[in-house]
Write an enzyme that holds these catalytic residues in place. Structure first.
Site, PDB file in Angstrom:
ATOM      1  N   SER A 117       0.489  -1.278   0.471  1.00  0.00           N
ATOM      2  CA  SER A 117       0.535   0.295   0.250  1.00  0.00           C
ATOM      3  C   SER A 117       0.867   1.811  -0.047  1.00  0.00           C
ATOM      4  CB  SER A 117      -0.789  -0.022   1.311  1.00  0.00           C
ATOM      5  OG  SER A 117      -1.914   1.489   1.229  1.00  0.00           O
ATOM      6  N   LYS A 384     -11.311   0.264  -1.359  1.00  0.00           N
ATOM      7  CA  LYS A 384     -11.033   2.061  -1.356  1.00  0.00           C
ATOM      8  C   LYS A 384     -10.875   2.528  -2.913  1.00  0.00           C
ATOM      9  CE  LYS A 384      -7.016   2.487   1.952  1.00  0.00           C
ATOM     10  NZ  LYS A 384      -8.145   1.033   2.763  1.00  0.00           N
TER      11      LYS A 384
END
Length: 553
Positions: A117, A384
């Site tokens: 991430s 998301k």
């Protein structure tokens, strides 16, 4: 191509845990520990409910160092378990939201996402990560990740296919592999295909392109040399008509060009300094993290906090075609996210971690969700989505400008929202890479004192202190120890939690949230008393030796 299944003994490797969203470790540890990936990938296949019988699987990642090695191992373990329908992104690329869309659109059983991430990448000082997504496109829930961790702690055998020649995935097309009498196909696909089709269902690109052209909108987009670079060119240049000069750091690199791909005011300083000044030539700017699921929104004279972004999207959903088509059913936010959206609509409060939104979306209870850690998304997929959030803001600018018959900027939208609903002054302190035991001892001390602690906030008494516990309204599951809350009578909150996304030591996160009708006050002055109280009740300097946070967001 031919493959033969091999089995050989192994022993467990300590520390193979999945945190908030998958395995996160230093790349050097993964690379230099024999069988590290072979062990963990086998544990995933041993334990995950959606991998117990062969079905379609999707594999992609953010382009960081070791991703291609991991992809090769995942494919070979899948072949050894009888999987015959394997879909991979060309060159191993696929952003996290794109993979979620691909899982859903291709009706896959599972997705492997190779990403750490927003953590840095690279051989020497970067991180590697691997997460598993389910057939709904969302991250594996706790019950699945717990079983994977248990399998990793007890693993005794590696099962993997050996190929008669190297597998290359830099060309779109099908690769046939015969393994133990079964014919398997590795489908190498365009990693943009399914995601762009999904975005076309969410937005009116022709209308947005006309808006960009009419007002000569100036935009800067920072991809941190990670996977969104390949998506940014398609979305912002081809679909919106922006010049390629709008894109910064748009070429994916295994080490992200040495950049820390965390889209906040600290690590996206290049974008912030270009866009936020009042005399900036740019109208709006976006930054996306390593795997494309987080977003930073800035405008001339304005920083839009993730909490404010969620609140504004909740008031402007009629300007976003996805919600017009599909309806707007409700909103959820993570507990540490500011209560800005609470002043707009009723909300569901969950622990940190996108996986907690999954049940709510699957059951039709919510349409929009967000986290203070720069994550925003909708029920169209189960992750998301940074680019989706950015396009929401372009849609809002277009709609507001059409109503006003002039270009309406980010700052005006933000201040109009605060004038109507009030402002939640908000800040997060990150204390990175502190001693894990010291951090845990500090949290336990506050738990022990929760019922007896005495403090006030400049005369405002403490209402309660607790350790947040979440009761899932869909499946009845209970998740405890999700953050210690000091909540005051005026609604102000100080929150402490340990992050599950780091790779070394522990990260202590401290959140400050204070509501006021006065939206023009100085944020640091507004929160100063809260910071003093936080240091006192946590004794953070005593436990960690740190007097100042590593990062302030």
């Amino acid at each position: 191509m031919q493959a033969t299944v091999k089995r050989y003994p192994t022993t467990p490797i300590s520390g193979q845990t999945m945190g908030t969203s998958g395995l996160r470790k230093r790349a050097s540890e993964v690379e230099n520990t024999p069988n590290y990936l072979e062990n963990f990938v086998n544990a995933m296949f041993n334990a995950a409910s959606n991998l117990q019988k062969p079905g379609k699987i999707i594999i992609g990642g953010d382009g960081r160092y070791l991703n291609l090695k991991a992809l090769d191992i995942i494919i070979r373990v899948a072949l050894s378990r009888g999987f015959t329908d394997i879909v991979v992104g060309k060159s191993g690329f696929m952003s996290t939201p794109a993979e979620s869309a691909t899982i859903i659109r291709r009706k896959a059983e599972a997705g492997f996402i190779m990403t750490a991430s927003h953590n840095p990448a690279g051989k020497d000082h970067g991180d590697f990560g691997l997460k598993l997504n389910m057939s709904n496109g969302g991250p594996a829930p706790l019950e699945v990740t717990s079983k994977i961790e248990e399998s990793a702690r007890n693993i005794k055998e590696i099962v993997i296919a050996e190929l008669n020649k190297p597998l290359t995935i830099d060309t779109i097309g099908d690769i046939e592999i015969e393994c133990e009498g079964k014919k398997a196909i590795v489908h190498v696909i365009d990693p943009l295909e399914d995601y762009i089709a999904y975005l076309h269902e969410c937005f009116d690109f022709e209308k947005l392109k006309q808006f960009v052209s009419k007002y000569h909108l100036k935009v800067q987009v920072d991809g941190f040399n990670a996977v969104t670079g390949i998506y940014n060119k398609k979305v912002f240049c081809e679909l919106l008509g922006l010049p390629e000069s709008s894109l910064k750091n748009a070429i994916p690199m295994p080490d992200f060009g040495g950049k820390h791909p965390d889209p906040n005011l600290t690590y996206a300083a290049e974008l912030v300094h270009a866009v936020i000044p009042e005399d900036s030539p740019y109208d709006i700017g976006f930054a996306f993290d390593g795997d494309g699921d987080r977003n930073l929104i800035v405008g001339r004279g304005a920083f839009v906090s993730p909490s404010d972004s969620l609140a504004i999207l909740s008031t402007k959903y009629n300007d976003i075609p996805f919600f017009v088509k599909n309806g707007f059913k409700g909103v959820a936010r993570s507990m540490p996210t500011s209560a800005a959206v609470d002043h707009v609509t009723s909300i569901t409060e969950t622990p940190t971690g996108w996986k907690f939104f999954g049940n709510l979306m699957d059951s039709g209870k919510i349409s929009l969700c967000g986290e203070e850690s720069f994550g925003t998304g909708c029920c169209g997929i189960r992750e998301k989505d940074g680019i989706w959030a950015a396009l929401c803001w372009v849609s809002i600018l277009a709609a507001e400008s059409e109503r006003a018959q002039r270009l309406v900027g980010v700052k005006e939208i933000l201040e109009n929202h605060w004038a109507k609903y009030g402002r939640n002054y908000y800040q997060r302190y990150d204390f990175d890479e502190v001693d894990k035991k010291a951090a845990e001892d500090m949290m336990q001390m506050m738990r022990d004192n929760a019922k007896t602690v005495k403090c006030d906030l400049n005369g405002v008494p403490l209402k309660f202190c607790d350790d947040f516990e979440y009761h899932d309204s869909v499946d009845g599951s209970v998740t405890s120890k999700q953050g210690i809350r000091f909540v005051f009578e005026d609604g102000s909150r100080i929150i402490f939690r340990l992050s599950g996304t780091g790779s070394v030591g522990a990260t202590i996160r401290v959140y400050f949230d204070k509501y006021s009708k006065d939206y023009k006050a100085d944020q640091n002055k507004m929160l100063a008393d809260m910071v003093t109280v936080a240091y006192a009740v946590s004794q953070i300097t005593k436990f960690t030796g740190r007097e100042k946070p590593s990062v302030v967001t």
